[in-house]
Design a protein around this motif. Structure first.
Motif, mmCIF file in Angstrom:
data_model
loop_
_atom_site.group_PDB
_atom_site.id
_atom_site.type_symbol
_atom_site.label_atom_id
_atom_site.label_comp_id
_atom_site.label_asym_id
_atom_site.label_seq_id
_atom_site.Cartn_x
_atom_site.Cartn_y
_atom_site.Cartn_z
ATOM 1 N N ASP A 85 0.998 -1.225 0.092
ATOM 2 C CA ASP A 85 -0.002 0.056 -0.088
ATOM 3 C C ASP A 85 0.803 1.286 0.010
ATOM 4 O OD1 ASP A 85 0.996 -0.409 2.413
ATOM 5 O OD2 ASP A 85 -0.778 0.358 3.614
ATOM 6 N N TRP A 94 2.469 2.779 -2.296
ATOM 7 C CA TRP A 94 2.401 3.688 -3.561
ATOM 8 C C TRP A 94 1.100 4.417 -3.532
ATOM 9 C CZ3 TRP A 94 4.831 6.178 -6.756
ATOM 10 C CH2 TRP A 94 4.139 6.877 -8.035
ATOM 11 N N ASP A 95 0.018 3.847 -2.999
ATOM 12 C CA ASP A 95 -1.432 4.504 -3.000
ATOM 13 C C ASP A 95 -1.067 5.516 -1.911
ATOM 14 O OD1 ASP A 95 -2.413 2.550 -4.613
ATOM 15 O OD2 ASP A 95 -2.935 1.126 -3.210
ATOM 16 N N GLN A 96 -0.061 5.432 -1.215
ATOM 17 C CA GLN A 96 -0.151 6.436 0.220
ATOM 18 C C GLN A 96 0.619 7.543 -0.375
ATOM 19 O OE1 GLN A 96 0.969 5.080 3.893
ATOM 20 N NE2 GLN A 96 -0.211 3.403 3.822
ATOM 21 N N LYS A 120 1.631 8.349 -3.636
ATOM 22 C CA LYS A 120 1.690 8.862 -5.078
ATOM 23 C C LYS A 120 0.801 10.043 -5.192
ATOM 24 C CE LYS A 120 -0.836 7.798 -9.572
ATOM 25 N NZ LYS A 120 -1.809 6.913 -10.374
#
Length: 338
Positions: free
Chosen positions: A120, A122-124, A126
């Motif tokens: 998780d 990259w989701d945080q 980006k």
């Protein structure tokens, strides 16, 4: 050391400080988030991808700290050329911020694929990485607008410092450009070298040692380059120009080597970033060589006394301009030029 007291000066300071504070905060968050998510897996300790993200973020943070120092230095010296250079550098950091998004995503995907990161991360990060270039775009526009006003404001100071002699003003302008280029040369050379040392794999021990040794040598060269220019040492400047040409050959060699099929794998994790720094450094070195040659040609033509003469503070300038003058008095702030 004082900073000129005007609304445009302080507005420039506010923009640079707020920009640095916001970007440093965002980059520090991404850096900390990466360290928290990174798993302690011995199998990946030797992988350059584990070093890619911390290196990029640390270098980016250093870039804004260095920009703060250069902004203070430019305002203190009323150096309009350096202020313009800061605006260009800010656009460069914007481009680098856009480049780092894809570079960091590739590193995250690779580390995620081998189980070295939580999925998780990259989701945080980006949205933050996308926000950074957007913020820099806004602040760059503001900096350029304020720099235009500062150019008009500082032009009068340069006029009083050099007088109305157009040839002398051109020589002084060339000198200012050259000194500003030296300061930017340092950052981009250091940025390329740090990334090469930390991220690139497949280096020999000799290549690694030579690259590390190049850092203090470069600092010494840049210091002496400024010293020889101020002292108008023709022999010293000729030696420095030869070293510049050597540096130009070095970066051309590195740039070509990065794209050789046999060496391509060594630069995979940082090739875009290294290419960006190498191209910018090459352009800076060429510009530095041209200005160094022009500065050398301008030696012994009356510029040296103006370079070494200290400028007056705002209060001293006002007292000189507003003080009583008799018709027969000479203006003490005007300098005679042969």
């Amino acid at each position: 050391m004082y900073i000129p007291n005007s609304k445009w000066t302080w507005l420039f300071v506010v923009i640079v400080v707020i920009q640095a504070a916001v970007i440093l905060g965002l980059e520090s968050y991404v850096f900390a988030d990466f360290q928290i998510h990174l798993q302690t897996v011995k199998a990946v300790d030797s992988k350059s991808s584990t070093k890619t993200i911390p290196t990029f973020l640390s270098l980016y943070i250093f870039g804004f700290v260095y920009e703060l120092v250069l902004a203070y230095d430019a305002l203190r010296l009323k150096n309009t050329i350096q202020i313009i250079g800061l605006c260009i550098c800010n656009v460069g950091l914007l481009i680098y911020g856009a480049v780092q998004i894809e570079q960091i995503q590739e590193a995250v995907d690779l580390l995620d694929g081998i189980g070295a990161l939580d999925n998780d991360l990259w989701d945080q990060t980006k949205p933050i990485l996308i926000a950074i270039p957007c913020i820099l775009g806004l602040t760059s526009v503001l900096m350029i607008g304020v720099a235009w006003k500062l150019y008009d404001e500082f032009a009068w100071t340069i006029y009083k410092h050099i007088s109305a002699d157009l040839r002398m003003k051109r020589r002084y302008l060339t000198y200012q450009i050259y000194i500003a280029l030296l300061k930017f040369d340092f950052f981009f050379f250091l940025g390329f070298t740090v990334q090469f040392v930390v991220v690139v794999t497949g280096r020999t021990n000799t290549e690694f040692a030579l690259t590390i040794a190049a850092i203090p040598v470069t600092i010494i060269i840049l210091v002496f380059a400024a010293y020889f220019t101020r002292r108008e040492s023709t022999a010293g400047m000729c030696a420095v120009i030869v070293l510049y040409i050597g540096g130009l050959a070095y970066f051309l060699f590195k740039l070509v080597r990065m794209y050789q099929p046999s060496r391509e794998a060594e630069y995979t994790s940082a090739r875009r970033s290294l290419t960006f720094f190498a191209v910018i450094t090459l352009l800076l070195i060429v510009s530095t060589i041209v200005n160094a040659i022009i500065c050398t040609i301008n030696f012994h033509k009356g510029l040296k006394p103006h370079i070494w003469k200290p400028r007056k503070s705002n209060d001293e300038e006002k007292s000189t301009e507003m003080g009583p003058q008799t018709p027969g008095d000479d203006n003490p702030s005007r300098m005679m030029i042969d």
